[in-house]
Design a protein around this motif. Structure first.
Motif, PDB file in Angstrom:
ATOM      1  N   SER A  62       0.847  -1.185   0.000  1.00  0.00           N
ATOM      2  CA  SER A  62       0.000   0.000   0.000  1.00  0.00           C
ATOM      3  C   SER A  62       0.881   1.232   0.000  1.00  0.00           C
ATOM      4  O   SER A  62       2.072   1.163   0.299  1.00  0.00           O
ATOM      5  CB  SER A  62      -0.929   0.016   1.219  1.00  0.00           C
ATOM      6  N   SER A  63       0.304   2.364  -0.345  1.00  0.00           N
ATOM      7  CA  SER A  63       1.055   3.605  -0.432  1.00  0.00           C
ATOM      8  C   SER A  63       0.609   4.550   0.680  1.00  0.00           C
ATOM      9  O   SER A  63      -0.180   4.189   1.548  1.00  0.00           O
ATOM     10  CB  SER A  63       0.797   4.252  -1.794  1.00  0.00           C
ATOM     11  N   ASN A  64       1.114   5.789   0.615  1.00  0.00           N
ATOM     12  CA  ASN A  64       0.640   6.795   1.558  1.00  0.00           C
ATOM     13  C   ASN A  64      -0.536   7.569   0.982  1.00  0.00           C
ATOM     14  O   ASN A  64      -0.934   8.600   1.502  1.00  0.00           O
ATOM     15  CB  ASN A  64       1.770   7.755   1.944  1.00  0.00           C
ATOM     16  N   LEU A  65      -1.092   7.060  -0.115  1.00  0.00           N
ATOM     17  CA  LEU A  65      -2.261   7.687  -0.733  1.00  0.00           C
ATOM     18  C   LEU A  65      -3.547   7.246  -0.047  1.00  0.00           C
ATOM     19  O   LEU A  65      -3.721   6.068   0.264  1.00  0.00           O
ATOM     20  CB  LEU A  65      -2.337   7.324  -2.214  1.00  0.00           C
ATOM     21  N   VAL A  66      -4.438   8.196   0.162  1.00  0.00           N
ATOM     22  CA  VAL A  66      -5.781   7.895   0.657  1.00  0.00           C
ATOM     23  C   VAL A  66      -6.752   8.342  -0.416  1.00  0.00           C
ATOM     24  O   VAL A  66      -6.798   9.521  -0.788  1.00  0.00           O
ATOM     25  CB  VAL A  66      -6.070   8.620   1.984  1.00  0.00           C
ATOM     26  N   GLY A  67      -7.509   7.402  -0.956  1.00  0.00           N
ATOM     27  CA  GLY A  67      -8.491   7.738  -1.974  1.00  0.00           C
ATOM     28  C   GLY A  67      -9.684   8.425  -1.349  1.00  0.00           C
ATOM     29  O   GLY A  67     -10.194   7.993  -0.315  1.00  0.00           O
ATOM     30  N   VAL A  68     -10.113   9.522  -1.950  1.00  0.00           N
ATOM     31  CA  VAL A  68     -11.292  10.256  -1.486  1.00  0.00           C
ATOM     32  C   VAL A  68     -12.293  10.281  -2.632  1.00  0.00           C
ATOM     33  O   VAL A  68     -12.022  10.859  -3.688  1.00  0.00           O
ATOM     34  CB  VAL A  68     -10.939  11.679  -1.039  1.00  0.00           C
ATOM     35  N   GLN A  95      -1.203  11.584   1.286  1.00  0.00           N
ATOM     36  CA  GLN A  95      -1.673  12.361   0.153  1.00  0.00           C
ATOM     37  C   GLN A  95      -3.091  11.958  -0.215  1.00  0.00           C
ATOM     38  O   GLN A  95      -3.508  10.816  -0.032  1.00  0.00           O
ATOM     39  CB  GLN A  95      -0.759  12.149  -1.061  1.00  0.00           C
ATOM     40  N   CYS A  96      -3.813  12.923  -0.762  1.00  0.00           N
ATOM     41  CA  CYS A  96      -5.209  12.713  -1.143  1.00  0.00           C
ATOM     42  C   CYS A  96      -5.292  12.400  -2.637  1.00  0.00           C
ATOM     43  O   CYS A  96      -4.848  13.192  -3.470  1.00  0.00           O
ATOM     44  CB  CYS A  96      -6.010  13.966  -0.806  1.00  0.00           C
ATOM     45  N   LEU A  97      -5.844  11.254  -2.967  1.00  0.00           N
ATOM     46  CA  LEU A  97      -6.130  10.889  -4.356  1.00  0.00           C
ATOM     47  C   LEU A  97      -7.619  11.111  -4.578  1.00  0.00           C
ATOM     48  O   LEU A  97      -8.454  10.315  -4.140  1.00  0.00           O
ATOM     49  CB  LEU A  97      -5.760   9.422  -4.619  1.00  0.00           C
ATOM     50  N   LEU A  98      -7.972  12.219  -5.214  1.00  0.00           N
ATOM     51  CA  LEU A  98      -9.380  12.603  -5.376  1.00  0.00           C
ATOM     52  C   LEU A  98      -9.994  11.908  -6.582  1.00  0.00           C
ATOM     53  O   LEU A  98      -9.472  11.977  -7.695  1.00  0.00           O
ATOM     54  CB  LEU A  98      -9.486  14.120  -5.537  1.00  0.00           C
ATOM     55  N   ARG A 121      -4.172   3.186   0.508  1.00  0.00           N
ATOM     56  CA  ARG A 121      -4.220   2.469   1.779  1.00  0.00           C
ATOM     57  C   ARG A 121      -5.628   2.465   2.355  1.00  0.00           C
ATOM     58  O   ARG A 121      -5.957   1.637   3.203  1.00  0.00           O
ATOM     59  CB  ARG A 121      -3.261   3.086   2.789  1.00  0.00           C
ATOM     60  N   ALA A 122      -6.464   3.414   1.906  1.00  0.00           N
ATOM     61  CA  ALA A 122      -7.838   3.477   2.399  1.00  0.00           C
ATOM     62  C   ALA A 122      -8.647   4.325   1.433  1.00  0.00           C
ATOM     63  O   ALA A 122      -8.107   5.099   0.639  1.00  0.00           O
ATOM     64  CB  ALA A 122      -7.886   4.078   3.805  1.00  0.00           C
ATOM     65  N   ILE A 123      -9.963   4.173   1.513  1.00  0.00           N
ATOM     66  CA  ILE A 123     -10.885   4.969   0.718  1.00  0.00           C
ATOM     67  C   ILE A 123     -11.837   5.690   1.657  1.00  0.00           C
ATOM     68  O   ILE A 123     -12.417   5.087   2.564  1.00  0.00           O
ATOM     69  CB  ILE A 123     -11.714   4.092  -0.241  1.00  0.00           C
ATOM     70  N   VAL A 124     -11.990   7.001   1.457  1.00  0.00           N
ATOM     71  CA  VAL A 124     -12.961   7.789   2.210  1.00  0.00           C
ATOM     72  C   VAL A 124     -14.070   8.182   1.244  1.00  0.00           C
ATOM     73  O   VAL A 124     -13.801   8.801   0.203  1.00  0.00           O
ATOM     74  CB  VAL A 124     -12.325   9.053   2.814  1.00  0.00           C
ATOM     75  N   VAL A 125     -15.297   7.817   1.553  1.00  0.00           N
ATOM     76  CA  VAL A 125     -16.446   8.180   0.721  1.00  0.00           C
ATOM     77  C   VAL A 125     -17.129   9.368   1.372  1.00  0.00           C
ATOM     78  O   VAL A 125     -17.664   9.267   2.475  1.00  0.00           O
ATOM     79  CB  VAL A 125     -17.426   7.000   0.564  1.00  0.00           C
ATOM     80  N   LEU A 126     -17.099  10.519   0.711  1.00  0.00           N
ATOM     81  CA  LEU A 126     -17.648  11.750   1.274  1.00  0.00           C
ATOM     82  C   LEU A 126     -19.166  11.720   1.314  1.00  0.00           C
ATOM     83  O   LEU A 126     -19.820  10.903   0.651  1.00  0.00           O
ATOM     84  CB  LEU A 126     -17.197  12.946   0.434  1.00  0.00           C
ATOM     85  N   SER A 127     -19.726  12.661   2.071  1.00  0.00           N
ATOM     86  CA  SER A 127     -21.174  12.836   2.094  1.00  0.00           C
ATOM     87  C   SER A 127     -21.669  13.085   0.679  1.00  0.00           C
ATOM     88  O   SER A 127     -20.964  13.625  -0.162  1.00  0.00           O
ATOM     89  CB  SER A 127     -21.553  14.026   2.970  1.00  0.00           C
ATOM     90  N   GLY A 128     -22.905  12.721   0.416  1.00  0.00           N
ATOM     91  CA  GLY A 128     -23.476  12.922  -0.902  1.00  0.00           C
ATOM     92  C   GLY A 128     -24.036  11.631  -1.449  1.00  0.00           C
ATOM     93  O   GLY A 128     -24.654  10.860  -0.732  1.00  0.00           O
ATOM     94  N   GLU A 129     -23.794  11.397  -2.720  1.00  0.00           N
ATOM     95  CA  GLU A 129     -24.425  10.269  -3.388  1.00  0.00           C
ATOM     96  C   GLU A 129     -23.435   9.403  -4.166  1.00  0.00           C
ATOM     97  O   GLU A 129     -23.620   9.146  -5.350  1.00  0.00           O
ATOM     98  CB  GLU A 129     -25.495  10.775  -4.353  1.00  0.00           C
ATOM     99  N   PRO A 130     -22.352   8.938  -3.573  1.00  0.00           N
ATOM    100  CA  PRO A 130     -21.458   8.037  -4.302  1.00  0.00           C
ATOM    101  C   PRO A 130     -22.152   6.709  -4.573  1.00  0.00           C
ATOM    102  O   PRO A 130     -22.961   6.260  -3.760  1.00  0.00           O
ATOM    103  CB  PRO A 130     -20.274   7.860  -3.347  1.00  0.00           C
ATOM    104  N   PRO A 131     -21.875   6.095  -5.685  1.00  0.00           N
ATOM    105  CA  PRO A 131     -22.552   4.834  -6.018  1.00  0.00           C
ATOM    106  C   PRO A 131     -22.269   3.743  -4.993  1.00  0.00           C
ATOM    107  O   PRO A 131     -21.138   3.582  -4.526  1.00  0.00           O
ATOM    108  CB  PRO A 131     -21.951   4.464  -7.378  1.00  0.00           C
ATOM    109  N   ALA A 132     -23.288   2.987  -4.648  1.00  0.00           N
ATOM    110  CA  ALA A 132     -23.119   1.886  -3.703  1.00  0.00           C
ATOM    111  C   ALA A 132     -22.159   0.845  -4.246  1.00  0.00           C
ATOM    112  O   ALA A 132     -21.485   0.149  -3.484  1.00  0.00           O
ATOM    113  CB  ALA A 132     -24.479   1.252  -3.413  1.00  0.00           C
ATOM    114  N   SER A 133     -22.051   0.753  -5.575  1.00  0.00           N
ATOM    115  CA  SER A 133     -21.170  -0.244  -6.174  1.00  0.00           C
ATOM    116  C   SER A 133     -19.708   0.032  -5.853  1.00  0.00           C
ATOM    117  O   SER A 133     -18.903  -0.893  -5.769  1.00  0.00           O
ATOM    118  CB  SER A 133     -21.378  -0.286  -7.693  1.00  0.00           C
TER     119      SER A 133
END
Length: 329
Positions: A62-68, A95-98, A121-133
């Motif tokens: 894993s990297s130091n990237l966090v997917g947002v 770092q933030c991978l948007l 290394r992780a994924i953060v799903v923000l408030s709103g309507e990201p797809p459940a898939s």
């Protein structure tokens, strides 16, 4: 022709050491002699060498990237979340991978591929309507998942929720104190869990207090939806209060009420929003609203990154009533 980046091979040649010695010098915890380290650092400084952190991450699990991941990134509440979260990650050396999920309902494959190709290394799903898939794919591939304002029936996901029930309760009590007799509750047509929780809790409390409630929902979660809601609802002169489940819609509602429908706020119409976005405090609005702490929300996300895999936490972000100028005193 643009000059290419200095490589570790060039540093090794200048320092008179092996390429692996250069790699060890710039790898935390790796073994390298003081003399070799001195030579490598001197050569790197002379050449202007910088470590390729992306390549380092791709060579590791894993990297130091966090997917947002987020949709509707231009919305003020989402933009504020992203601003504070990306800054918090940077201060932790991450770092933030948007990833913009606005078009992901038709094809999420490119987003999923990016998440795994960059070894986030992780994924953060923000408030709103990201797809459940997207949520399902991350969990199926063992990527740590942190979800904001979306309650999942999973035991392996960190969930961070605003206290929507308390917020709706505070809004209802305040409009009751303002002696409102017929109130509107305004939601968009998006049907997000957050908006539904707020609207349903507000409606129950007002009805229990014997106050008429008119529900309204349509369109996206935008300023223009608030305008439309006010134009339709305030054709009824009996409506003397409104709870808009997001501030952005509340601002549109206020503008239409004041400038198109001839309503005096707060003298004959009281309006409450939710979120306390920066625009809510602007002098032209002075919106009374339910505030959730962006600082607490950000700290909760950062703390969740440190939880062990498989260890899930559900955390409520506290809310407070911010009294301004749109509700009768």
């Amino acid at each position: 022709m643009a000059k290419s980046f200095v490589t570790s091979v060039e540093v090794a040649q200048r320092a008179g050491v092996s390429r692996s010695a250069v790699s060890r010098t710039f790898t935390e915890g790796a073994s390298v002699s003081p003399e070799v380290r001195r030579k490598v650092l001197k050569a790197a400084q002379e050449l202007g060498y910088r470590v390729n952190r992306l390549a380092q991450g791709l060579n590791n699990a894993s990297s130091n990237l966090v997917g947002v991941v987020g949709a509707n990134l231009s919305l003020p509440f989402i933009a504020k979340q992203l601003d504070m979260l990306s800054l918090g990650l940077l201060r932790r050396g991450q770092q933030c991978l948007l990833l913009n999920a606005a078009d992901a309902r038709s094809d999420i494959a490119p987003l999923i591929e990016l998440i795994f190709e960059f070894r986030a290394r992780a994924i953060v799903v923000l408030s709103g309507e990201p797809p459940a898939s997207i949520v399902d794919e991350c969990l199926a591939n063992g990527v740590k998942l942190i979800v904001i304002n979306r309650l999942l029936e999973r035991s392996d996901t960190d969930v961070i929720l605003s206290d929507d029930i308390l917020g709706a309760t505070l809004a209802a009590r305040r409009l009751t104190d303002a002696r409102c007799r017929k109130v509107a509750v305004v939601t968009s047509g998006s049907g997000t869990p957050t908006q539904i929780r707020r609207a349903e809790a507000f409606g129950r409390i007002m009805k229990d207090d014997g106050i008429d409630v008119v529900g309204w929902h349509d369109g996206p979660t935008t300023y223009e939806t608030g305008l439309k809601a006010a134009r339709e609802l305030l054709a009824d002169p009996a409506i003397d209060g409104a709870f808009c489940v997001t501030d952005l819609m509340a601002l549109g509602f206020l503008d239409a009420a004041r400038h198109e429908m001839g309503r005096s706020v707060p003298d004959d119409l009281s309006v409450i929003g939710f979120d306390d976005i920066p625009q809510a405090s602007w002098k032209s609005y002075e919106l009374t609203t339910i505030a959730q702490s962006f600082e607490v929300l950000t700290e909760a996300v950062l703390a969740a990154l440190d939880h062990a895999d498989g260890q899930s936490v559900i955390q409520n972000v506290p809310v407070t009533l911010v009294e301004r100028q749109t509700v009768r005193r």
